[in-house]
Design a protein around this motif. Sequence first.
Motif, PDB file in Angstrom:
ATOM      1  N   ALA A  87      -5.681  35.810  59.917  1.00  0.00           N
ATOM      2  CA  ALA A  87      -6.239  35.397  61.347  1.00  0.00           C
ATOM      3  C   ALA A  87      -5.644  34.488  62.266  1.00  0.00           C
ATOM      4  O   ALA A  87      -5.741  34.481  63.144  1.00  0.00           O
ATOM      5  CB  ALA A  87      -7.403  34.719  61.030  1.00  0.00           C
ATOM      6  N   GLN A 100      -7.828  40.408  65.236  1.00  0.00           N
ATOM      7  CA  GLN A 100      -8.863  40.411  64.501  1.00  0.00           C
ATOM      8  C   GLN A 100      -9.874  39.593  64.647  1.00  0.00           C
ATOM      9  O   GLN A 100     -10.109  38.734  65.408  1.00  0.00           O
ATOM     10  CB  GLN A 100      -8.255  39.588  62.992  1.00  0.00           C
ATOM     11  CG  GLN A 100      -8.725  39.625  61.909  1.00  0.00           C
ATOM     12  CD  GLN A 100      -7.746  38.876  60.719  1.00  0.00           C
ATOM     13  OE1 GLN A 100      -6.918  39.245  60.533  1.00  0.00           O
ATOM     14  NE2 GLN A 100      -8.515  38.194  59.898  1.00  0.00           N
ATOM     15  N   SER A 101     -11.263  40.025  64.286  1.00  0.00           N
ATOM     16  CA  SER A 101     -12.524  39.465  64.486  1.00  0.00           C
ATOM     17  C   SER A 101     -13.268  39.316  63.382  1.00  0.00           C
ATOM     18  O   SER A 101     -13.119  40.148  62.319  1.00  0.00           O
ATOM     19  CB  SER A 101     -13.053  40.150  65.483  1.00  0.00           C
ATOM     20  OG  SER A 101     -13.378  41.435  65.019  1.00  0.00           O
ATOM     21  N   ALA A 102     -14.008  38.410  63.127  1.00  0.00           N
ATOM     22  CA  ALA A 102     -15.039  38.007  61.981  1.00  0.00           C
ATOM     23  C   ALA A 102     -16.451  38.858  62.250  1.00  0.00           C
ATOM     24  O   ALA A 102     -16.947  38.709  63.174  1.00  0.00           O
ATOM     25  CB  ALA A 102     -15.260  36.546  61.801  1.00  0.00           C
ATOM     26  N   PRO A 103     -16.709  39.637  61.174  1.00  0.00           N
ATOM     27  CA  PRO A 103     -17.915  40.518  61.103  1.00  0.00           C
ATOM     28  C   PRO A 103     -19.257  39.373  60.781  1.00  0.00           C
ATOM     29  O   PRO A 103     -18.853  38.650  60.334  1.00  0.00           O
ATOM     30  CB  PRO A 103     -17.778  41.473  60.156  1.00  0.00           C
ATOM     31  CG  PRO A 103     -16.897  40.917  59.218  1.00  0.00           C
ATOM     32  CD  PRO A 103     -16.011  39.784  59.869  1.00  0.00           C
ATOM     33  N   GLU A 104     -20.358  39.786  61.456  1.00  0.00           N
ATOM     34  CA  GLU A 104     -21.406  38.936  61.213  1.00  0.00           C
ATOM     35  C   GLU A 104     -22.095  39.356  59.782  1.00  0.00           C
ATOM     36  O   GLU A 104     -22.904  38.562  59.235  1.00  0.00           O
ATOM     37  CB  GLU A 104     -22.651  39.287  62.144  1.00  0.00           C
ATOM     38  CG  GLU A 104     -22.121  38.842  63.503  1.00  0.00           C
ATOM     39  CD  GLU A 104     -23.016  39.135  64.566  1.00  0.00           C
ATOM     40  OE1 GLU A 104     -24.245  39.533  64.249  1.00  0.00           O
ATOM     41  OE2 GLU A 104     -22.921  38.641  65.862  1.00  0.00           O
ATOM     42  N   GLY A 109      -8.140  43.751  62.378  1.00  0.00           N
ATOM     43  CA  GLY A 109      -7.065  43.484  63.504  1.00  0.00           C
ATOM     44  C   GLY A 109      -5.998  44.790  63.430  1.00  0.00           C
ATOM     45  O   GLY A 109      -4.955  44.522  64.106  1.00  0.00           O
ATOM     46  N   GLU A 125     -11.155  48.163  62.182  1.00  0.00           N
ATOM     47  CA  GLU A 125     -10.549  47.481  63.215  1.00  0.00           C
ATOM     48  C   GLU A 125     -10.969  46.123  63.487  1.00  0.00           C
ATOM     49  O   GLU A 125     -10.119  45.058  63.983  1.00  0.00           O
ATOM     50  CB  GLU A 125     -10.805  48.078  64.645  1.00  0.00           C
ATOM     51  CG  GLU A 125     -10.236  49.491  64.652  1.00  0.00           C
ATOM     52  CD  GLU A 125     -10.550  50.461  65.969  1.00  0.00           C
ATOM     53  OE1 GLU A 125      -9.498  51.135  66.219  1.00  0.00           O
ATOM     54  OE2 GLU A 125     -11.682  50.187  66.460  1.00  0.00           O
ATOM     55  N   LEU A 126     -11.909  45.542  62.573  1.00  0.00           N
ATOM     56  CA  LEU A 126     -12.238  44.031  62.740  1.00  0.00           C
ATOM     57  C   LEU A 126     -11.224  43.270  62.119  1.00  0.00           C
ATOM     58  O   LEU A 126     -11.061  42.026  62.247  1.00  0.00           O
ATOM     59  CB  LEU A 126     -13.566  43.967  61.792  1.00  0.00           C
ATOM     60  CG  LEU A 126     -14.713  44.523  62.309  1.00  0.00           C
ATOM     61  CD1 LEU A 126     -16.060  44.417  61.471  1.00  0.00           C
ATOM     62  CD2 LEU A 126     -15.137  43.735  63.649  1.00  0.00           C
ATOM     63  N   ALA A 147      -4.371  38.107  66.819  1.00  0.00           N
ATOM     64  CA  ALA A 147      -5.318  38.067  67.687  1.00  0.00           C
ATOM     65  C   ALA A 147      -6.157  39.125  67.966  1.00  0.00           C
ATOM     66  O   ALA A 147      -7.270  39.112  68.437  1.00  0.00           O
ATOM     67  CB  ALA A 147      -4.568  37.644  69.092  1.00  0.00           C
ATOM     68  N   PRO A 177     -11.972  41.303  56.729  1.00  0.00           N
ATOM     69  CA  PRO A 177     -10.683  40.557  57.430  1.00  0.00           C
ATOM     70  C   PRO A 177     -10.531  39.330  56.701  1.00  0.00           C
ATOM     71  O   PRO A 177     -11.024  38.672  56.100  1.00  0.00           O
ATOM     72  CB  PRO A 177     -11.712  40.132  58.799  1.00  0.00           C
ATOM     73  CG  PRO A 177     -12.714  41.069  58.899  1.00  0.00           C
ATOM     74  CD  PRO A 177     -13.235  41.476  57.426  1.00  0.00           C
TER      75      PRO A 177
END
Length: 308
Positions: free
Chosen positions: A27, A33-37, A290, A287-288, A31, A22
């Motif tokens: 970012a 979008q998300s951050a992977p661990e 966005g 999809e992480l 909205a 991502p």
Amino acid sequence: MTGFSAQAPAAVVMIRPHHFRPNPQTAIDNAFQSAPETDVSRQARATVTKAAEQLRDAGVEVVLFDDRTSSHPDSVFPNNWFSTHAGGRVAVYPMRAANRRGERRSDVIEFLKRAYRVQEVIDYSGLEPDELFLEGTGAMVLDHVARIAYVARSARADPFLLERFCTTFGYEPMLFDAADQHGTPIYHTNVMMCVATDFALIGSAAIADDRRRAAVLQRLVDGGHEVIDLSFDQLGAFAGNAIELRSRDGSRLLAMSTTAERALTAAQRFVIESSCRILPLEVGPIELAGGSVRCMLAGIHLDPRPID
């Protein structure tokens, strides 16, 4: 469900990333979008490989390029930097995020020139220093039959450049303001709507202005589309980020993620499957960033050159 459709391309370009992640530069206004661990680059590469195989098995021609660089985290989304059009025209677009501009590849354009009848390449990327951006068929959802460009206003879709594109390529701009349930502007139109041959998916509640919402919906109906309205939850599941494609046997399919497909109601599924079959693709790692299936596929609306 069969026969030629100008809306549904029979071939697509995909980019298989080797260093996907991502993008921190996007970012700020994405909205979705998300951050992977953990590092998901290997999963993303395998995901694109599998999706390309599934599309080919379904009869869609897939032209797959690799991106082995580590400086383009969003290269898996080629539809943002170029689009193709009937009559042999290709558009190249200016990108808002500086680290996305290197995604533009001359080898992709040269391939299109060799394999398809390309008469003209119109390059808008020189407008980036003027901070004029129009991120392809992410920013615009194009009705290729009714010749309408549906566009949610954003920093990635400049109204002046939209007018310029529409004048050159023969579309009517349909510009509107759209935001999610929290009031955050929709960053790309193609996460909230999809225009297919017989139907259109749209999260109409994202268009807050009643008159403008009604105008958009009426234009879709006037264009011969049955409107499938999506909830905010369905938009969050990327149900709007789909693309209609054409198989080699002439049948049509709707490519969307498994996340999106699971979010559909029975009634929505019935309308879609009355026109084409649904092809769900598992693209969770992508999809992480966005975007989903629509963002991953750059449709080829060009006539192929004859094979000697």
